[in-house]
Design a protein around this motif. Structure first.
Motif, short mmCIF file in Angstrom:
data_model
loop_
_atom_site.label_atom_id
_atom_site.label_comp_id
_atom_site.label_asym_id
_atom_site.label_seq_id
_atom_site.Cartn_x
_atom_site.Cartn_y
_atom_site.Cartn_z
N UNK A 3 0.84 -1.20 0.00
CA UNK A 3 0.00 0.00 0.00
C UNK A 3 0.88 1.25 0.00
N UNK A 4 1.91 1.24 0.80
CA UNK A 4 2.82 2.39 0.88
C UNK A 4 3.48 2.63 -0.48
N UNK A 5 3.93 1.59 -1.14
CA UNK A 5 4.57 1.73 -2.45
C UNK A 5 3.61 2.29 -3.50
N UNK A 6 2.36 1.80 -3.46
CA UNK A 6 1.38 2.30 -4.43
C UNK A 6 1.06 3.76 -4.20
N UNK A 7 0.97 4.18 -2.94
CA UNK A 7 0.68 5.58 -2.63
C UNK A 7 1.85 6.46 -3.06
N UNK A 8 3.07 5.99 -2.88
CA UNK A 8 4.23 6.78 -3.30
C UNK A 8 4.33 6.86 -4.82
#
Length: 156
Positions: free
Chosen positions: A131-136
């Motif tokens: 999720x963090x990677x997709x948001x970044x």
């Protein structure tokens, strides 16, 4: 009012005079035959009526056969298929009496939305790192798409 009373009194006497002369015989006979005979027709008249009805049915069947031949020639000419009423009846049984189309289930709506989307599908990540990677990645993708648009468009 007086004319009404006079007509009532004299009217019955006039009917009896008409009957004696022969002017009202047909009406009286017709009523007496219906009352006495139970409303039946003369056998010859009934036979003629049934014959006429049979001829009318034959005529309509012949006309319908000719129309069906014409329809079939048109279907053959244009390569159309004949509609089958049984199939339509089977489809309409699921409606439950609805006039409009069948209501879609949430699964059908989700599948339709997935098929219509132009961008990458959003699936829930199984862990927080995904999720963090997709948001970044979102700002980078946004900048890239804006860059592509600005290259294609030129302001005058």
């Amino acid at each position: 009012m007086a004319a009404f009373i006079a007509k009532q009194m004299v009217g019955n006497q006039l009917k009896s005079v008409k009957g004696a002369i022969g002017g009202g015989d047909k009406e009286g006979e017709g009523e007496s035959k219906e009352d006495a005979g139970g409303g039946g027709e003369d056998p010859e008249v009934e036979e003629m009526r049934l014959e006429a009805e049979r001829k009318r049915k034959e005529k309509h069947e012949k006309a319908e056969a000719e129309r069906e031949e014409l329809r079939q020639s048109i279907r053959d000419k244009y390569g159309l298929k004949k509609k089958v009423p049984e199939e339509e009846g089977m489809v309409n049984n699921d409606d439950g009496g609805r006039v409009g189309r069948k209501k879609k289930t949430p699964a059908e709506l989700a599948a339709e939305a997935a098929a219509d989307s132009d961008e990458e599908e959003f699936t829930m990540p199984k862990n927080m790192d995904e999720l963090k990677n997709k948001v970044q990645d979102i700002p980078q993708k946004l900048a890239q798409s804006v860059g592509e648009v600005t290259e294609k468009c030129s302001l005058q």
